[in-house]
Motif scaffolding. Structure first.
Motif, PDB file in Angstrom:
ATOM      1  N   ILE A  53      57.717  -4.396 -53.364  1.00  0.00           N
ATOM      2  CA  ILE A  53      57.212  -3.713 -52.465  1.00  0.00           C
ATOM      3  C   ILE A  53      57.490  -3.891 -50.823  1.00  0.00           C
ATOM      4  CG2 ILE A  53      54.571  -3.353 -51.501  1.00  0.00           C
ATOM      5  CD1 ILE A  53      53.798  -4.440 -54.250  1.00  0.00           C
ATOM      6  N   ILE A  54      57.863  -3.229 -50.169  1.00  0.00           N
ATOM      7  CA  ILE A  54      58.189  -3.179 -48.849  1.00  0.00           C
ATOM      8  C   ILE A  54      57.088  -2.305 -48.143  1.00  0.00           C
ATOM      9  CG2 ILE A  54      59.963  -2.474 -47.004  1.00  0.00           C
ATOM     10  CD1 ILE A  54      61.886  -2.767 -49.072  1.00  0.00           C
ATOM     11  N   VAL A  55      56.292  -3.265 -47.368  1.00  0.00           N
ATOM     12  CA  VAL A  55      55.414  -2.352 -46.455  1.00  0.00           C
ATOM     13  C   VAL A  55      55.689  -2.196 -44.981  1.00  0.00           C
ATOM     14  CG1 VAL A  55      52.724  -2.804 -45.667  1.00  0.00           C
ATOM     15  CG2 VAL A  55      53.514  -3.648 -47.982  1.00  0.00           C
ATOM     16  N   LEU A  56      55.723  -1.076 -44.708  1.00  0.00           N
ATOM     17  CA  LEU A  56      55.962  -0.668 -43.240  1.00  0.00           C
ATOM     18  C   LEU A  56      54.712  -0.588 -42.439  1.00  0.00           C
ATOM     19  CD1 LEU A  56      59.298   1.627 -43.854  1.00  0.00           C
ATOM     20  CD2 LEU A  56      59.062  -0.839 -43.511  1.00  0.00           C
ATOM     21  N   ASP A  57      54.225  -1.431 -41.569  1.00  0.00           N
ATOM     22  CA  ASP A  57      52.967  -1.407 -41.142  1.00  0.00           C
ATOM     23  C   ASP A  57      52.904  -0.155 -40.072  1.00  0.00           C
ATOM     24  OD1 ASP A  57      50.517  -2.150 -39.412  1.00  0.00           O
ATOM     25  OD2 ASP A  57      50.698  -3.871 -40.762  1.00  0.00           O
ATOM     26  N   MET A 210      56.912  -1.710 -36.193  1.00  0.00           N
ATOM     27  CA  MET A 210      56.649  -0.391 -36.113  1.00  0.00           C
ATOM     28  C   MET A 210      55.134  -0.244 -35.546  1.00  0.00           C
ATOM     29  SD  MET A 210      57.519   2.878 -38.530  1.00  0.00           S
ATOM     30  CE  MET A 210      56.452   2.340 -39.767  1.00  0.00           C
ATOM     31  N   ASP A 211      54.259  -1.157 -36.015  1.00  0.00           N
ATOM     32  CA  ASP A 211      53.121  -1.114 -35.772  1.00  0.00           C
ATOM     33  C   ASP A 211      52.907  -1.659 -34.111  1.00  0.00           C
ATOM     34  OD1 ASP A 211      49.748  -1.372 -36.348  1.00  0.00           O
ATOM     35  OD2 ASP A 211      50.352  -3.242 -35.500  1.00  0.00           O
ATOM     36  N   HIS A 212      53.490  -2.728 -33.953  1.00  0.00           N
ATOM     37  CA  HIS A 212      53.397  -3.049 -32.339  1.00  0.00           C
ATOM     38  C   HIS A 212      54.230  -2.303 -31.334  1.00  0.00           C
ATOM     39  CE1 HIS A 212      53.133  -7.622 -33.935  1.00  0.00           C
ATOM     40  NE2 HIS A 212      51.874  -6.949 -34.164  1.00  0.00           N
ATOM     41  N   GLY A 261      53.105   2.365 -46.438  1.00  0.00           N
ATOM     42  CA  GLY A 261      52.380   2.050 -45.223  1.00  0.00           C
ATOM     43  C   GLY A 261      51.078   1.579 -45.705  1.00  0.00           C
ATOM     44  N   ASP A 262      50.479   0.806 -44.642  1.00  0.00           N
ATOM     45  CA  ASP A 262      48.985   0.256 -45.185  1.00  0.00           C
ATOM     46  C   ASP A 262      48.281   1.170 -44.345  1.00  0.00           C
ATOM     47  OD1 ASP A 262      49.722  -0.410 -42.618  1.00  0.00           O
ATOM     48  OD2 ASP A 262      48.811  -2.363 -42.553  1.00  0.00           O
ATOM     49  N   HIS A 263      48.560   1.908 -43.489  1.00  0.00           N
ATOM     50  CA  HIS A 263      47.649   2.970 -42.440  1.00  0.00           C
ATOM     51  C   HIS A 263      48.580   3.692 -41.766  1.00  0.00           C
ATOM     52  CE1 HIS A 263      47.890   0.220 -39.067  1.00  0.00           C
ATOM     53  NE2 HIS A 263      47.852  -0.811 -39.819  1.00  0.00           N
ATOM     54  N   GLY A 264      48.098   4.905 -41.118  1.00  0.00           N
ATOM     55  CA  GLY A 264      48.936   5.682 -40.106  1.00  0.00           C
ATOM     56  C   GLY A 264      48.828   5.015 -38.759  1.00  0.00           C
ATOM     57  N   GLN A 265      48.807   5.773 -37.736  1.00  0.00           N
ATOM     58  CA  GLN A 265      48.703   5.364 -36.307  1.00  0.00           C
ATOM     59  C   GLN A 265      48.709   6.998 -35.469  1.00  0.00           C
ATOM     60  OE1 GLN A 265      52.076   3.779 -34.235  1.00  0.00           O
ATOM     61  NE2 GLN A 265      53.069   3.693 -35.860  1.00  0.00           N
TER      62      GLN A 265
END
Length: 907
Positions: A53-57, A210-212, A261-265
């Motif tokens: 599982i690769i999570v890209l925040d 990516m989140d930051h 992803g855990d969520h979008g933005q």
């Protein structure tokens, strides 16, 4: 303040109750209680040996989906090319899903929802900066209980949520939003070597850059593009390594890769709410086996016309139970998701009946065998959800209504009516069993979908008795507030200035009507979204009334016109703030400042903005220097000299961050850290000086009013330096505008009493300027780029002067940035409206001003609480009304506390 705290705590306990978390866990032995076919396995047959599982925040959906799926191609699209290529080459074993998250979309809640299969609760937002361990049954816990070995790397939130649950962990700090690389580099360092190791069954790598990058620079930015290209290169290497070891008998012969992803933005990098950009993320799933495709009845794909790329949809609610079924572990006890057929088929394999092809009996038997297997899985899934609903309703204080429970039981009973004998008979005709199997699956889907939708609509347990009690105490506090003001009036025989036609003052009547209008607007979600515009409109309305009296008296016209002009400028700033809220990245920049909202493609504009910001700071310093020369001495003079020094340091800090001077890199690095900390230290020293020195020495003042103004200037100047550096280059403009508007309001107050009475009958009981001051504070909250949502917090401000996340200083800095102008400046600036010259009356006047300002704030907060109670079943209650409630009650308590401190300071 005491009454408000009690009321807020009681109301919050009734309104923001968390979902009851049951202590139960699923076990292999539980399956014997189900009506489903049992086997020698735990719950389901394991069909995957290893899971990566690769999570890209903060993975937006349009980061993964091809640009041809959207009306307009954007620079950040088509950067993860390896995912498109895999989907084209292996359409039956690689698939892109649009994953729908449930708001609120903070990382903590999404990870909790992904692993438990339960819906998030709003109260968990407060835990996002210190994630508590998950005690509810979850996917990770089931893996450990059933002998699976788990390795995690990247975001340290995993080790906080699941302490001591991993065989190996490589956590990295996650809350320094300015750090784009530490977590990602740590993942890259450990991910590729781990793929060759045999000491794990599930590997989780959580990338955070990516989140930051979104929080700091926005989506449409070079750092974001660089991050996407970096991830593409990493994924290429990961897929290549797994493919090289996916042959028969090799390490990854039966592995499944999930990139998700855990969520979008939003376009300006925010998340937390429920907008489509925030809740829509993606899952890329790839099996390294050559698999047939799924029966069309269970496919939810939308396909690209020009290419053979189809995108399916999945709810994140379904993730935990689907992955559990693939690994053969019990489903989390509190999960209400369903095993997604398309993701399940990627690992298990299935066979499709094609009407245009002649199928032999063997193909049909294989399809029937797969469908019977999936019926058994979805049967276990439905039984587990029904068990949870029954236990939850029996254990919870409120639970589901009897009508809802009856409908759930009815749907479940209908789904079981045609339960097949799942012992497979190869001689049985497939012509009759295939339609029955498909109908059976649809019946279970209907049951599971109904439970999920019911939970979404009624999950939160509102305790109406506590909510009504909280509202009652708030109303009682307002009654006490009004009684205190009336007692003040009677004690000192101060009467309201009467207008010619009525028994109340015009100022009181207009102020009361305006407060009522603003309170009523909070019933509408549209008005809450445009709250800054509403406050600005009401402020402009009161200003126009004042301008009319100014024309009638033919005096103070310049002040009235300047005040109206400042309101217009504030309106423009609010509009830019709303564009940022609507995720228009055109207004984004590294400084998160609306003064850079103009097009910055030309370097000339950058220089103009930077120079003008410094000029505004110089003007503030000049006013302070004049105040020192004319009025101040002793402690006040020392405090203001410290502020002027801080202004010089702020200018140096801005210059070091800009391109005006080409400073050496090490000087820029030192300035980035040590200048802000020096400014914070100077501010703290000023506060300590003004707090303790008066305890040991008394300074004589020529007049009490003069001494009051000197104290006000001292404390405002002390607070201003920290607030300005946190606000960015807009800070100096806002401080200058705030003081200029305060001066105009001070001069204009009571002008309607002059015009009505024909003589100067100024009394202490004109609430209109205090209302205007309150509305101006609200306007500046929105004009400085804030709004009443958790994604409206400017997290970058908390790291000015700091590189690492430390909870206490970061929380203090974030609070000062959020409430600096709207609360701290506004409360300590209230002595501007003192009019009396006599010492005793002056004290009464200031006390009355504090009381009225507190009453206005309490009335608005009470209206918010009432509106939230009324709208508790509104579609946007958690996305809009609940955040508004949190911000308003925090603002109310902070205002009470600041008035308390200001009273001690001034009196």
């Amino acid at each position: 303040m005491f009454l408000h705290i009690i009321a807020v705590l009681i109301f919050t306990k009734g309104f923001l109750l968390t979902r009851t978390e049951l202590p139960h866990s699923s076990h292999c032995s539980d399956l014997s209680q189900s009506p489903c076919h049992s086997s020698s396995y735990c719950w389901t047959k394991p069909v995957v040996d290893r899971l990566i599982i690769i999570v890209l925040d903060a993975l937006r959906f349009d980061f993964v989906a091809p640009s041809s799926f959207f009306e307009q191609k954007q620079p950040w699209m088509d950067r993860l090319k390896v995912l498109h290529r895999m989907t084209l080459v292996n359409p039956s074993s690689a698939k892109i899903f649009k994953a729908i998250a449930d708001p609120p979309t903070t990382s903590l809640q999404r990870l909790k929802g992904l692993t438990t299969g339960a819906l998030p609760t709003f109260i968990d937002v407060g835990n996002s900066f210190g994630a508590p361990a998950i005690v509810e049954d979850n996917f990770i816990k089931q893996l450990i209980q059933n002998g699976k070995r788990v390795v995690v790397m990247g975001d340290d939130t995993w080790t906080q949520l699941f302490p001591n649950n991993f065989n190996k962990s490589y956590p990295y700090p996650s809350f320094n939003v300015k750090d784009l690389n530490t977590v990602d580099n740590g993942c890259i360092e450990h991910l590729l070597p781990s793929l060759h190791q045999q000491d794990w069954d599930v590997l989780i790598a959580h990338f955070l850059g990516m989140d930051h990058a979104g929080h700091i620079y926005g989506v449409d930015s070079t750092p974001m593009i660089e991050k996407l290209e970096q991830y593409n290169a990493v994924l290429e290497k990961v897929i290549e390594e797994i493919q090289n070891q996916s042959g028969p008998g090799k390490l990854h012969e039966n592995s499944l890769l999930l990139v998700m992803g855990d969520h979008g933005q939003t376009l300006n990098g925010d998340h937390g709410g429920g907008s489509p950009e925030e809740v829509e993320t993606s899952i890329f799933a790839m099996s390294f086996k050559n698999l047939p495709t799924l029966p069309s009845e269970f496919v939810s794909s939308s396909c690209e016309p020009s290419k053979n790329i189809c995108i399916s949809s999945i709810h994140q609610l379904d993730f935990a139970v689907t992955v559990s079924s693939l690994l053969g572990v019990p489903f989390p006890f509190g999960s209400i998701g369903r095993v997604n057929p398309e993701l399940y088929a990627l690992a298990v394999g299935t066979w499709k009946l094609d009407d245009n092809k002649t199928w032999n009996n063997q193909d049909e038997l294989k399809l029937e065998e797969w469908l019977q297997n999936y019926v058994n899985v979805i049967c276990i899934n439905s039984w587990q959800v029904k068990r949870y609903v029954d236990v939850y309703s029996a254990s919870s204080v409120i639970g589901f209504s009897s009508e809802d429970l009856f409908h759930i039981s009815d749907l479940y009973a209908k789904a079981k009516e045609n339960q097949l004998n799942l012992s497979f008979d190869k001689n049985e005709s497939s012509n009759t069993s295939l339609p029955v199997l498909k109908r059976q699956i649809v019946a279970y889907f209907e049951f599971l979908s109904y439970v999920a939708e019911l939970a979404r609509s009624k999950w939160t347990e509102f305790d109406l008795k506590l909510m009504v009690t909280g509202i009652g105490i708030m109303l009682f506090s307002i009654y006490c507030h009004i009684l205190a003001i009336r007692k003040l009036n009677k004690s000192y025989v101060v009467s309201l200035p009467l207008s010619r036609d009525s028994g109340i003052s015009f100022g009181l009547m207009l102020a009361s009507f305006t407060v009522l209008m603003r309170a009523s607007s909070l019933l509408s979600n549209s008005y809450i979204l445009k709250e800054g515009k509403v406050a600005n409109f009401l402020l402009a309305t009161t200003c126009i009334v004042t301008l009319r009296f100014s024309f009638m008296m033919n005096k103070l016209l310049l002040e009235a016109i300047i005040f109206l002009l400042l309101i217009f400028i504030c309106r423009i700033a609010i509009e830019i703030g709303l564009y940022k809220q609507a995720a228009t990245s055109q207004f984004m920049s590294a400084s998160s400042s609306w003064v850079l909202g103009i097009s910055l493609s030309e370097s000339m504009w950058i220089y103009i903005v930077e120079i003008v910001s410094i000029l505004a700071l110089i003007i503030l310093g000049y006013f302070l220097y004049n105040a020192i020369s004319s009025y101040c001495r002793g402690i006040a003079k020392c405090a203001m000299m410290g502020t002027i020094l801080s202004y010089l340091l702020i200018a140096l800090y801005w210059i070091s961050e800009s391109n005006i001077l080409d400073l050496p890199h090490f000087l820029k690095g030192m300035g980035k850290t040590y200048i802000p900390r020096t400014i914070y230290s100077i501010g703290l020293g000023q506060i300590l000086l003004m707090t303790f020195v008066p305890l040991f020495s008394k300074e004589e003042a020529s007049s009490y009013k003069g001494s009051l103004y000197v104290k006000m200037i001292s404390i405002l100047s002390t607070c201003s330096s920290t607030i300005i550096i946190l606000q960015g280059k807009q800070g100096a403009f806002v401080a200058l505008g705030f003081l200029l508007a305060g001066y105009c309001m001070m001069k204009l107050q009571g002008i309607e009493q002059h015009s009505v009475g024909g003589a100067a009958k100024i009394t202490i009981l004109d609430p209109l300027p205090i209302l205007q001051w309150s509305l101006l504070a609200v306007c500046l909250f929105f004009a400085t780029g804030h709004w009443c949502a958790f994604d409206g917090l400017r997290y970058g401000a908390a790291f000015i002067g700091f590189d690492e996340f430390v909870l206490v200083p970061q929380a203090i800095l974030l609070t000062i940035d959020t409430f600096g102008f709207s609360h701290i400046f506004s409360v300590f600036g209230l002595p501007l409206f003192v009019q009396m010259e006599h010492n005793s009356l002056l004290s009464i006047n200031l006390f009355w001003i504090f009381m009225v300002y507190g009453l206005i704030t309490a009335t608005t907060a009470t209206a918010t609480i009432v509106c939230v109670a009324i709208q508790r079943r509104h579609l946007m209650v958690w996305g809009l009304f609940a955040p508004k409630f949190v911000f308003d009650v925090v603002g109310l308590i902070l205002t009470d506390l600041l008035i308390f401190v200001a009273s001690i300071y001034y009196f």
